[in-house]
Design an enzyme around this catalytic site. Structure first.
Site, PDB file in Angstrom:
ATOM      1  N   CYS A  79       0.832  -1.211   0.000  1.00  0.00           N
ATOM      2  CA  CYS A  79       0.000   0.000   0.000  1.00  0.00           C
ATOM      3  C   CYS A  79       0.869   1.265   0.000  1.00  0.00           C
ATOM      4  CB  CYS A  79      -0.969  -0.064   1.173  1.00  0.00           C
ATOM      5  SG  CYS A  79      -2.424   0.936   0.903  1.00  0.00           S
ATOM      6  N   HIS A 169      -3.494  -5.143   1.693  1.00  0.00           N
ATOM      7  CA  HIS A 169      -2.765  -5.428   2.938  1.00  0.00           C
ATOM      8  C   HIS A 169      -2.826  -6.922   3.269  1.00  0.00           C
ATOM      9  CE1 HIS A 169      -2.229  -1.310   4.670  1.00  0.00           C
ATOM     10  NE2 HIS A 169      -3.207  -1.047   3.834  1.00  0.00           N
ATOM     11  N   GLU A 171      -1.080  -8.467   5.261  1.00  0.00           N
ATOM     12  CA  GLU A 171      -0.797  -8.670   6.688  1.00  0.00           C
ATOM     13  C   GLU A 171      -2.056  -8.536   7.548  1.00  0.00           C
ATOM     14  OE1 GLU A 171      -0.276  -5.998   5.012  1.00  0.00           O
ATOM     15  OE2 GLU A 171      -0.608  -4.228   6.258  1.00  0.00           O
TER      16      GLU A 171
HETATM   17  N1  GLN Z   1      -3.531   6.364   1.166  1.00  0.00           N
HETATM   18  C1  GLN Z   1      -2.253   6.067   1.716  1.00  0.00           C
HETATM   19  C2  GLN Z   1      -1.148   6.888   1.041  1.00  0.00           C
HETATM   20  O1  GLN Z   1      -1.413   7.638   0.193  1.00  0.00           O
HETATM   21  C3  GLN Z   1      -1.934   4.583   1.623  1.00  0.00           C
HETATM   22  C4  GLN Z   1      -2.938   3.823   2.440  1.00  0.00           C
HETATM   23  C5  GLN Z   1      -2.395   2.584   3.072  1.00  0.00           C
HETATM   24  O2  GLN Z   1      -1.192   2.360   3.156  1.00  0.00           O
HETATM   25  N2  GLN Z   1      -3.308   1.797   3.604  1.00  0.00           N
HETATM   26  O3  GLN Z   1      -0.010   6.779   1.396  1.00  0.00           O
END
Ligand code: GLN
Length: 193
Positions: A79, A169, A171
């Site tokens: 992410c 994610h 995890e």
């Molecule tokens: N929206 C977050 C970002 O721009 C990422 C979201 C996440 O890691 N769950 O960094």
């Protein structure tokens, strides 16, 4: 095998828990001195890419980690971690490590669909559960980038040599497929060394 987990912000504890379930040892990276430990792989967790990017620079972790990734250290970004590794973020002018030849879209699913779950095929290893939280997706990949998962027409997992990213994610789910895949990447890397 010893895996460093970037622990300046975000969901790093959940990665530690999955790795310990899989019998892999890990340590937290919070400051420059942590980088003197032997490290076979690196995990960059989810969180806020802007905050992580700033902290990495403020703590003097940015350049040494970038060099390690460029030298072939296996890295797994989830992410926000995907955004830190992306060559380009379509809707954000910031660049971070920019070591992986992917173009990502930040907060790609909009406000209404901030968080959702899906199930999709992961690199021919079967269908796995995926949790998305204000997630990016990958808009395009360069040559040499392997697409591992697609959800509703958008790339959500990819690999380029030593670099693995997921927009979701893993995890936060019980399924350990992606972490086992990353451990295999590290083993292969060690065999090559
Ligand atoms: N929206 C977050 C970002 O721009 C990422 C979201 C996440 O890691 N769950 O960094």
């Amino acid at each position: 095998m010893n895996i460093g987990i970037l622990a300046v912000q975000g969901a790093f504890i959940e990665h530690e828990q999955i790795l310990s379930r899989l019998g892999a040892s890990c340590f937290e990276i919070r400051q420059k001195s942590d980088l003197s430990r032997p490290m076979d792989g690196l995990i960059i967790p989810g969180g806020e890419s802007t905050v992580q990017g700033k902290l990495l620079r403020d703590l003097g972790l940015f350049q040494p980690l970038k060099e390690k990734i460029e030298a072939g250290l296996p890295v797994f970004g989830t992410c926000a971690g995907l955004l830190l590794l992306a060559r380009k973020i379509e809707n954000d002018e910031r660049r971070h490590f920019a070591t992986m030849d992917i173009v990502a879209v930040r907060n790609a699913y909009g406000r209404q669909l901030g968080s959702f779950s899906a199930e999709a095929e992961y690199d021919g290893l079967g269908s796995i559960p995926m949790t998305f939280i204000r997630a990016p997706y990958i808009e395009s990949v360069g040559e040499g980038v392997q697409v591992l998962s697609v959800v509703e027409g958008h790339i959500v997992a990819a690999r380029q040599k030593n670099q693995l990213v997921t927009a979701f994610h893993p995890e936060l789910c019980d399924d350990t497929t992606v972490h086992r895949y990353f451990l295999d990447m590290i083993r292969t890397n060690q065999a090559i060394d």
